[in-house]
Design an enzyme around this catalytic site. Sequence first.
Site, PDB file in Angstrom:
ATOM      1  CE  LYS A 251      41.095  30.534  43.868  1.00 45.84           C
ATOM      2  NZ  LYS A 251      42.119  29.627  43.408  1.00 45.84           N
ATOM      3  NE  ARG A 256      46.707  34.963  37.099  1.00 41.50           N
ATOM      4  CZ  ARG A 256      46.224  35.826  37.991  1.00 41.50           C
ATOM      5  NH1 ARG A 256      46.173  35.498  39.261  1.00 41.50           N
ATOM      6  NH2 ARG A 256      45.787  36.996  37.623  1.00 41.50           N
ATOM      7  NE  ARG A 271      51.228  33.127  41.436  1.00 41.08           N
ATOM      8  CZ  ARG A 271      50.607  33.524  42.497  1.00 41.08           C
ATOM      9  NH1 ARG A 271      49.411  33.085  42.744  1.00 41.08           N
ATOM     10  NH2 ARG A 271      51.144  34.379  43.340  1.00 41.08           N
ATOM     11  CG  PHE A 341      40.655  34.599  34.684  1.00 42.38           C
ATOM     12  CD1 PHE A 341      41.436  35.660  35.105  1.00 42.38           C
ATOM     13  CD2 PHE A 341      41.154  33.311  34.813  1.00 42.38           C
ATOM     14  CE1 PHE A 341      42.694  35.454  35.629  1.00 42.38           C
ATOM     15  CE2 PHE A 341      42.430  33.086  35.345  1.00 42.38           C
ATOM     16  CZ  PHE A 341      43.203  34.166  35.752  1.00 42.38           C
ATOM     17  NE  ARG A 418      47.616  37.527  48.294  1.00 42.67           N
ATOM     18  CZ  ARG A 418      47.351  36.394  47.662  1.00 42.67           C
ATOM     19  NH1 ARG A 418      46.099  36.035  47.431  1.00 42.67           N
ATOM     20  NH2 ARG A 418      48.324  35.603  47.265  1.00 42.67           N
ATOM     21  CE  LYS A 424      42.922  33.025  47.926  1.00 39.34           C
ATOM     22  NZ  LYS A 424      44.158  32.327  47.584  1.00 39.34           N
TER      23      LYS A 424
HETATM   24  P1  ATP Z   1      45.301  29.807  45.156  1.00 43.01           P
HETATM   25  O1  ATP Z   1      46.396  29.077  45.846  1.00 43.01           O
HETATM   26  O2  ATP Z   1      44.010  29.873  45.897  1.00 43.01           O
HETATM   27  O3  ATP Z   1      45.135  29.425  43.710  1.00 43.01           O
HETATM   28  P2  ATP Z   1      46.879  32.112  44.543  1.00 43.01           P
HETATM   29  O4  ATP Z   1      47.719  32.698  45.623  1.00 43.01           O
HETATM   30  O5  ATP Z   1      47.532  31.359  43.454  1.00 43.01           O
HETATM   31  O6  ATP Z   1      45.724  31.294  45.212  1.00 43.01           O
HETATM   32  P3  ATP Z   1      44.832  34.030  44.444  1.00 43.01           P
HETATM   33  O7  ATP Z   1      44.801  35.391  43.914  1.00 43.01           O
HETATM   34  O8  ATP Z   1      44.766  33.903  45.900  1.00 43.01           O
HETATM   35  O9  ATP Z   1      46.108  33.281  43.863  1.00 43.01           O
HETATM   36  O10 ATP Z   1      43.659  33.202  43.789  1.00 43.01           O
HETATM   37  C1  ATP Z   1      43.421  33.416  42.444  1.00 43.01           C
HETATM   38  C2  ATP Z   1      44.024  32.282  41.628  1.00 43.01           C
HETATM   39  O11 ATP Z   1      42.959  31.468  41.199  1.00 43.01           O
HETATM   40  C3  ATP Z   1      44.643  32.843  40.382  1.00 43.01           C
HETATM   41  O12 ATP Z   1      46.039  33.033  40.550  1.00 43.01           O
HETATM   42  C4  ATP Z   1      44.309  31.821  39.308  1.00 43.01           C
HETATM   43  O13 ATP Z   1      45.383  30.920  39.162  1.00 43.01           O
HETATM   44  C5  ATP Z   1      43.143  31.047  39.859  1.00 43.01           C
HETATM   45  N1  ATP Z   1      41.854  31.233  39.154  1.00 43.01           N
HETATM   46  C6  ATP Z   1      41.031  30.231  38.782  1.00 43.01           C
HETATM   47  N2  ATP Z   1      39.921  30.702  38.218  1.00 43.01           N
HETATM   48  C7  ATP Z   1      40.016  32.056  38.205  1.00 43.01           C
HETATM   49  C8  ATP Z   1      39.156  33.091  37.754  1.00 43.01           C
HETATM   50  N3  ATP Z   1      37.977  32.846  37.209  1.00 43.01           N
HETATM   51  N4  ATP Z   1      39.598  34.380  37.911  1.00 43.01           N
HETATM   52  C9  ATP Z   1      40.796  34.650  38.471  1.00 43.01           C
HETATM   53  N5  ATP Z   1      41.638  33.696  38.929  1.00 43.01           N
HETATM   54  C10 ATP Z   1      41.263  32.396  38.810  1.00 43.01           C
END
Ligand code: ATP
Length: 581
Positions: A251, A256, A271, A341, A418, A424
Amino acid sequence: MLYSDIASVFDKTERTSSRLEMTAILSDLFRTLEPRTLRSVVYLSQGKLHPDFFPQKLGMSDKLVLKAISLTSGFSENEVEKLSIKEGDPGTAAELLIGGKKQTALFSEPLTVERVIKNLVLIEGSEGKDSQERKMKLLANMLHDSGPIEARYLCRIVTGRMRVGAGSMTILDALALSFAEKSDRPEIERAFNVTCDMGMVAETLASGGMDAIRNVRVKLGNPIKVMLAERLPSLSEIMERMEGTCAMEYKYDGIRVQAHISEEGVRLYSRRLEDMTNNFPDIASSLKNALKGKEAIVEGECVSVNAKDGRMLPFQEVTHRRRKHGMEDAVKDYPVKIFLFDILQTDGEDTTDLPYPERRDILSHAFNDSDNIVMSHMQTVNSAAEAETFFTKALSDGCEGIMAKSVAGASVYRAGNRGFLWIKYKKDYHSDMTDTFDLAVVGAFYGMGKRKGRYGALLMASYDREMQTYATICKLGTGFDDAFLDSMPDLLDKYKTAGKPENVDSKMIPDVWFDPSVILEVTAAELSLSPIHTAAAGVFKEDAGLALRFPRFTGKVRNDKAPEDSTSVAEVMEMYGMQKI
Ligand code: ATP
């Protein structure tokens, strides 16, 4: 169609806090509209002319709007401004000052929806010399023929702050109620999630019914709502949930990016659907050059790396790329790699319905070698012990944790969802919490002692998707360094409101209220029951909600998240449940 018919529907939706009632009011209107008009009205109801991801924005400044109100009403700019400050909204000022004019104006022409749209298009397209004056006059031209309610919403549309209260989910409900069965609602939402274009979905449904909606596929140039991950408190629970086997990826802690690559060029979206192509021009051109096929939509995380040894750097470094000016220097000073990814489309073929292993296979063959394009590190994992080893390696390589991904036949890309297809697991050395929280700032308290003259603490809220409100969850005063304390007015004051915003649910009364807009990342020791906060009020105990104990700002402002993407009340409840295990 008269614009007043639509404005009065906006007014009715604003007056009710019941989502069911709002749905019924909107649906009554939607049913009466031609598909093409429906499309425009759906955009207008969200204060826009186009879907979110379009680069053109109406965005008239409050000052210009006040000038147009002054010109139409005959009140001085000073008087109009005073009233607007008092009411916290130029729209309400217009409503109060322009009321009644319509009946007496000699040369008034009826304000139709078509005319409103034509003028708004002209406002949006005004550029160059005298453009401010032209925009102001176009608005004044419409205000001249407006009644009070029409004036209120015209001013809100041009400033992009509608405040009608009907979010995307309510509009989807209303569309289903107007043109389909209740059971079709998920399929309509899917069409929206893969295109991010509510107007197009509305027009498609109204003209072609559910068959047309089922045919809506991902499309190059339309950003797709991102798939998101669930959380679990331990790697062994993750392995159990994945039925003993899954793919694990690092991760990465960056930004993103969803890349839409074609022969014409590349667009990179954040995003929250902002166009970020100008922030990562190096990544955009590498993706275009290295793609083997003609077109593709891929997702990855942009991470800053050390120029000398290519080591990954902390998240803060990549945020230097969010600037508007001096990009050439930033590209040199802050080199970035993209860790890919997922792949959602390749050479015209929608891949979102393929299971993860097939998508991963396509992705791994899609690009030629390139210095700044890397596949996310992935390994198939078959036990909790293997997962533990992979996790430790991820942390030592500078990642924030791992993403476990289902490899089952049903492991499709679920746009906008989600779910447990992705789980995660992050390191969190502050506490036993399974994750950090991304919370919306809804208020501020003036500081005391060393923080006198600045904001000292913030009132933070979590989004309740069901109620479409922001429920408070903590008062945050820890983790702010001097630079952040100094930057707070710049960051927050543009969202100040005269009183508590309609969509905020709070028992606490801060010194200053804000429209929920800015998202901060917060850690905490644990979740506890609190009589003061309103998140999940009454769910676990009568007269108590959930609150964060010892909340601390991590230093991350989540510019990449829209307020509705803040950690939801449902997620907070789930985390409270896990904590008690
Ligand atoms: P966080 O604040 O933990 O980044 P989030 O709410 O933005 O969470 P989540 O779906 O909870 O999003 O966690 C996935 C996030 O992690 C993705 O939005 C992406 O930005 C990031 N990420 C990093 N590496 C990866 C990966 N290998 N595959 C998918 N997502 C990844």
